[in-house]
Design a protein around this motif. Structure first.
Motif, PDB file in Angstrom:
ATOM      1  N   GLN A  14       0.836  -1.202   0.000  1.00 50.64           N
ATOM      2  CA  GLN A  14       0.000   0.000   0.000  1.00 50.64           C
ATOM      3  C   GLN A  14       0.869   1.249   0.000  1.00 50.64           C
ATOM      4  O   GLN A  14       0.549   2.250  -0.659  1.00 50.64           O
ATOM      5  CB  GLN A  14      -0.923  -0.006   1.214  1.00 50.64           C
ATOM      6  CG  GLN A  14      -1.940   1.127   1.237  1.00 50.64           C
ATOM      7  CD  GLN A  14      -2.946   1.023   0.117  1.00 50.64           C
ATOM      8  OE1 GLN A  14      -3.809   0.157   0.130  1.00 50.64           O
ATOM      9  NE2 GLN A  14      -2.850   1.905  -0.869  1.00 50.64           N
ATOM     10  N   ASP A  15       1.989   1.200   0.723  1.00 52.98           N
ATOM     11  CA  ASP A  15       2.906   2.341   0.760  1.00 52.98           C
ATOM     12  C   ASP A  15       3.537   2.564  -0.612  1.00 52.98           C
ATOM     13  O   ASP A  15       3.715   3.703  -1.045  1.00 52.98           O
ATOM     14  CB  ASP A  15       3.988   2.093   1.820  1.00 52.98           C
ATOM     15  CG  ASP A  15       4.939   3.272   1.940  1.00 52.98           C
ATOM     16  OD1 ASP A  15       4.471   4.367   2.297  1.00 52.98           O
ATOM     17  OD2 ASP A  15       6.133   3.102   1.666  1.00 52.98           O
ATOM     18  N   VAL A  22      -5.370   3.392  -5.480  1.00 51.83           N
ATOM     19  CA  VAL A  22      -5.583   1.949  -5.381  1.00 51.83           C
ATOM     20  C   VAL A  22      -5.498   1.537  -3.914  1.00 51.83           C
ATOM     21  O   VAL A  22      -4.600   1.977  -3.188  1.00 51.83           O
ATOM     22  CB  VAL A  22      -4.526   1.169  -6.201  1.00 51.83           C
ATOM     23  CG1 VAL A  22      -4.657  -0.322  -5.963  1.00 51.83           C
ATOM     24  CG2 VAL A  22      -4.683   1.467  -7.690  1.00 51.83           C
ATOM     25  N   VAL A  23      -6.431   0.694  -3.493  1.00 51.39           N
ATOM     26  CA  VAL A  23      -6.409   0.131  -2.134  1.00 51.39           C
ATOM     27  C   VAL A  23      -6.045  -1.348  -2.244  1.00 51.39           C
ATOM     28  O   VAL A  23      -6.641  -2.092  -3.022  1.00 51.39           O
ATOM     29  CB  VAL A  23      -7.774   0.292  -1.433  1.00 51.39           C
ATOM     30  CG1 VAL A  23      -7.756  -0.404  -0.073  1.00 51.39           C
ATOM     31  CG2 VAL A  23      -8.100   1.762  -1.271  1.00 51.39           C
ATOM     32  N   VAL A  24      -5.057  -1.769  -1.471  1.00 45.96           N
ATOM     33  CA  VAL A  24      -4.503  -3.116  -1.581  1.00 45.96           C
ATOM     34  C   VAL A  24      -5.100  -4.028  -0.508  1.00 45.96           C
ATOM     35  O   VAL A  24      -5.218  -3.638   0.660  1.00 45.96           O
ATOM     36  CB  VAL A  24      -2.965  -3.090  -1.426  1.00 45.96           C
ATOM     37  CG1 VAL A  24      -2.385  -4.506  -1.562  1.00 45.96           C
ATOM     38  CG2 VAL A  24      -2.347  -2.167  -2.465  1.00 45.96           C
ATOM     39  N   GLN A  25      -5.474  -5.239  -0.924  1.00 44.01           N
ATOM     40  CA  GLN A  25      -5.861  -6.301   0.005  1.00 44.01           C
ATOM     41  C   GLN A  25      -4.945  -7.496  -0.241  1.00 44.01           C
ATOM     42  O   GLN A  25      -4.605  -7.794  -1.390  1.00 44.01           O
ATOM     43  CB  GLN A  25      -7.315  -6.728  -0.228  1.00 44.01           C
ATOM     44  CG  GLN A  25      -8.355  -5.683   0.146  1.00 44.01           C
ATOM     45  CD  GLN A  25      -9.750  -6.128  -0.224  1.00 44.01           C
ATOM     46  OE1 GLN A  25     -10.083  -6.257  -1.387  1.00 44.01           O
ATOM     47  NE2 GLN A  25     -10.573  -6.359   0.777  1.00 44.01           N
ATOM     48  N   VAL A  26      -4.557  -8.186   0.828  1.00 45.22           N
ATOM     49  CA  VAL A  26      -3.656  -9.333   0.713  1.00 45.22           C
ATOM     50  C   VAL A  26      -4.201 -10.481   1.548  1.00 45.22           C
ATOM     51  O   VAL A  26      -4.677 -10.281   2.670  1.00 45.22           O
ATOM     52  CB  VAL A  26      -2.220  -8.983   1.188  1.00 45.22           C
ATOM     53  CG1 VAL A  26      -1.305 -10.204   1.058  1.00 45.22           C
ATOM     54  CG2 VAL A  26      -1.658  -7.823   0.379  1.00 45.22           C
ATOM     55  N   ASN A  34      -2.675 -14.055  -2.527  1.00 41.87           N
ATOM     56  CA  ASN A  34      -3.601 -13.280  -3.341  1.00 41.87           C
ATOM     57  C   ASN A  34      -3.448 -11.796  -3.005  1.00 41.87           C
ATOM     58  O   ASN A  34      -3.511 -11.401  -1.844  1.00 41.87           O
ATOM     59  CB  ASN A  34      -5.048 -13.714  -3.075  1.00 41.87           C
ATOM     60  CG  ASN A  34      -5.271 -15.183  -3.397  1.00 41.87           C
ATOM     61  OD1 ASN A  34      -4.964 -15.638  -4.486  1.00 41.87           O
ATOM     62  ND2 ASN A  34      -5.788 -15.927  -2.436  1.00 41.87           N
ATOM     63  N   ILE A  35      -3.251 -10.987  -4.035  1.00 38.98           N
ATOM     64  CA  ILE A  35      -3.149  -9.537  -3.888  1.00 38.98           C
ATOM     65  C   ILE A  35      -4.239  -8.908  -4.740  1.00 38.98           C
ATOM     66  O   ILE A  35      -4.275  -9.108  -5.952  1.00 38.98           O
ATOM     67  CB  ILE A  35      -1.764  -9.026  -4.316  1.00 38.98           C
ATOM     68  CG1 ILE A  35      -0.656  -9.695  -3.480  1.00 38.98           C
ATOM     69  CG2 ILE A  35      -1.688  -7.518  -4.188  1.00 38.98           C
ATOM     70  CD1 ILE A  35       0.743  -9.360  -3.948  1.00 38.98           C
TER      71      ILE A  35
END
Length: 232
Positions: A14-15, A22-26, A34-35
């Motif tokens: 995210q940084d 964009v918002v990141v989920q992991v 999964n990203i």
């Protein structure tokens, strides 16, 4: 890889993408990481360029137990991804990659041909069995919705931006391709002002997913869960 390292990876990625909308989920499922890259509706995301940025940082983590990385791009609130890339981290099998030369002994060539035939037959029957299993699950009519629950969720402000933060838990023995949680949004007067959906891709047996979904509706001050769906 534990939940702490997964969260560290999410924060790092995210940084890296802080200058992009964009918002990141992991999430990790077995040996796959999964990203998910969530972009706001109406914006353009050059996913290929973003993936190059992510690759430059993923190398700093020890991913010994990860065989594949699946990167999914989607519009925030959309149940379907509009882009994806799979990165295979497994080294090639030298036994399968080694060429068989014409000068090899005939029995070596015969054994190699037999092994290939067995692999083809095994793959075919495995595919048939998997298809039968999927059909049995669908015929049963139950998507095991009781097996996946919203363990907790809350309205969270971070830097003036609202998020729905929560925890999904799969108590079943099934693997779900996608979980979708639908929320209604309300303003200060208690009037409904919109809705938002959270999609989780790949939730395995006994696994937990901590999600963090941004809310772009300026009027909303709270959310209510109205539907939770599970898809094999």
């Amino acid at each position: 890889m534990g939940l702490l390292q997964v969260e560290q990876i999410r924060e790092t990625l995210q940084d890296v993408l802080s200058e992009h909308a964009v918002v990141v989920q992991v999430n990790q499922f077995r040996n796959q990481l999964n990203i998910v890259l969530n972009k706001p509706p109406g914006t353009v995301a050059h996913y290929s360029a973003l993936v190059d940025l992510l690759k430059s940082r993923l190398g700093q983590f020890h991913l010994d137990d990860i065989a594949r990385i699946k990167i999914i791009g989607r519009i925030q609130g959309s149940p379907k991804p509009d882009w994806e890339e799979v990165i295979d981290l497994r080294p090639p099998n030298p036994a399968l990659a080694a060429p068989v030369y014409a000068s090899s002994a005939p029995w070596v060539v015969a054994i190699a041909a037999g092994v290939v035939s067995l692999l083809v037959i095994f793959s075919y029957h495995l595919g048939q069995w998997q298809q039968q299993q999927r059909m049995q699950q669908l015929i049963g009519g139950s998507l095991a919705q009781q097996g996946v629950t919203m363990a907790d969720f809350k309205w969270h402000l971070e830097g003036g931006v609202p998020f729905i933060v929560g925890v999904l838990k799969n108590y079943s023995k099934d693997y779900f391709r996608m979980i979708q949680a639908d929320f209604e949004l309300f303003d200060k007067a208690g009037q409904r002002v919109g809705a938002v959906s959270v999609q989780v891709y790949g939730l395995g047996p006994e696994e937990t997913w901590h999600f963090r979904e941004p809310v772009t509706n300026d009027q909303a001050v709270r959310a209510r869960l109205v539907k939770l769906q599970s898809f094999h």
